[in-house]
Write an enzyme that holds these catalytic residues in place. Sequence first.
Site, mmCIF file in Angstrom:
data_model
loop_
_atom_site.group_PDB
_atom_site.id
_atom_site.type_symbol
_atom_site.label_atom_id
_atom_site.label_comp_id
_atom_site.label_asym_id
_atom_site.label_seq_id
_atom_site.Cartn_x
_atom_site.Cartn_y
_atom_site.Cartn_z
ATOM 1 N N CYS A 136 32.002 -12.229 29.364
ATOM 2 C CA CYS A 136 31.023 -12.093 28.291
ATOM 3 C C CYS A 136 30.119 -10.892 28.501
ATOM 4 O O CYS A 136 29.773 -10.548 29.633
ATOM 5 C CB CYS A 136 30.164 -13.356 28.204
ATOM 6 N N LEU B 99 27.101 -8.200 45.547
ATOM 7 C CA LEU B 99 26.874 -9.285 46.494
ATOM 8 C C LEU B 99 28.184 -9.905 46.965
ATOM 9 O O LEU B 99 28.301 -10.339 48.117
ATOM 10 C CB LEU B 99 25.972 -10.355 45.872
ATOM 11 N N LYS C 28 33.333 -26.552 33.350
ATOM 12 C CA LYS C 28 33.957 -25.227 33.500
ATOM 13 C C LYS C 28 33.545 -24.567 34.811
ATOM 14 O O LYS C 28 34.384 -24.040 35.558
ATOM 15 C CB LYS C 28 33.550 -24.339 32.320
ATOM 16 N N ASN C 29 32.249 -24.591 35.112
ATOM 17 C CA ASN C 29 31.741 -23.857 36.269
ATOM 18 C C ASN C 29 32.085 -24.523 37.588
ATOM 19 O O ASN C 29 31.914 -23.913 38.646
ATOM 20 C CB ASN C 29 30.220 -23.688 36.147
ATOM 21 N N ARG D 188 35.362 -13.004 34.370
ATOM 22 C CA ARG D 188 34.587 -12.625 35.547
ATOM 23 C C ARG D 188 34.901 -13.504 36.753
ATOM 24 O O ARG D 188 34.943 -13.017 37.895
ATOM 25 C CB ARG D 188 33.093 -12.690 35.219
ATOM 26 N N ASP E 32 22.469 -20.382 30.679
ATOM 27 C CA ASP E 32 23.535 -20.692 29.730
ATOM 28 C C ASP E 32 23.054 -21.516 28.544
ATOM 29 O O ASP E 32 23.768 -21.633 27.544
ATOM 30 C CB ASP E 32 24.674 -21.451 30.432
ATOM 31 N N ARG F 278 36.205 -20.447 25.349
ATOM 32 C CA ARG F 278 36.224 -20.170 26.784
ATOM 33 C C ARG F 278 35.545 -21.289 27.564
ATOM 34 O O ARG F 278 35.848 -21.493 28.744
ATOM 35 C CB ARG F 278 35.517 -18.840 27.077
ATOM 36 N N ARG G 195 26.396 -7.495 35.398
ATOM 37 C CA ARG G 195 26.764 -8.591 36.293
ATOM 38 C C ARG G 195 27.546 -7.985 37.454
ATOM 39 O O ARG G 195 28.754 -8.160 37.584
ATOM 40 C CB ARG G 195 27.597 -9.646 35.556
#
Length: 426
Positions: A122, A131, A28-29, A98, A311, A403, A127
Amino acid sequence: MEDLNEIDEIVVTGGRPLHGTVRIQGSKNTALPVMAAALLSSGTSVLRECPKITDVFLMEKILRELGAETWWEDHDLYLDCSHADGTVIPEYFSGKMRSSVILLGAMLGRNGKARTGYPGGCVIGKRPVDLHIQVLQKLGARIVENGNEIQATCGKLKGAEVIFPKSSVGATEQGILAAVLAEGKTVFTGCAREPEITWLCQYLTGMGAKIEILENGSICIEGVKKLHSGSGTIPPDRIVAGTYLMAAAATRGEIILENPPIDEMHAILEVYRKMGGQCHRIGGKLIVNGKNAGFPLELLETDVYPGFPTDLQSPAMAVLVTIPGVSRIREKIFEDRYKLASWLCYMGAKIEIRDGMAVVHGGYPLRGCIVEAEELRGGAALVIAALAAEGVTRIRGCSFIERGYEHICEDLTALGGLLIKDRGTL
């Protein structure tokens, strides 16, 4: 408000050690920033072995909203961005995920302007996107924060030296996506070193970007005038692999992970071994034996890569409640990632949250009951706890789990667990 007549549950009958073999889905990431990278070309890019999960589908819908055409061939996702000249991400989408914020850099590089609502996702603590905004400003973007909206414009992005005050995966990805088409040279220092950063850079390099990752972790990018379409395979998901590893430990089972990214899992495997779990590598497979996972942890701390991933903090907690003795967990990434503790206590666990630390008094029997997933990884941890509990657990809010997990019920059922996805009306 949720319709009280709707059912959105995973029903788990616990008490069965897992056994068998499971293949790990695509990451996913990695998939999400690579999908954003596709926006930087005017051709058709392909992501092979892309996971079919809710967040990927949401990103796909956003790209369609921006003008891309998308289609699937099995697990290969095709993204034709020939006409993806849109510059606005509707608040409906940005509020749900996000990761949508990283499209700002790609839209600026492609079209010179972008607008999006503040990102959601989430609920695990603050968060902020400060940045992200700072790195885009360093590269020459003009940012206006207007109510719940971020507006960004630029004539042409310019290369710059950027020092991140703290490690941020999303902000690092944002900077990379913005810098590859910027004029001149960009050097990022203090950036995140998670594997998905490397995979994104490799994909962009395959599109014609000029990127070098130095030994100290700094990233040097020489801007190019254009990129061609990309093609690459999404690697297996280390968090999904770690989740199934923790499920084996919690149920004291024996499983085989068919294609885990073992080289990215050193911190995960170290924690697993400290719990008493055993594993060894045979070729590309990881043979996992959780029968002896019975040792509490003096201290488990999450940290940026290569440390133990935040995670997997919740899945690890679900294992530690099954182990007699006192374990301590310190969450260093997100300040509100102990929501799981109250649900585990509802199932019979004993956990105290004090001074920013979770103190787990393990070994109390878990009992099946009705619980609710409030976020992605906490939801997966509830599945692990349910597998180890006595009786039947009904986990509501399984849409959170979807998700990031393509087929968690099917995978764990194939490993001998008893799970049923229940969707319908009361």
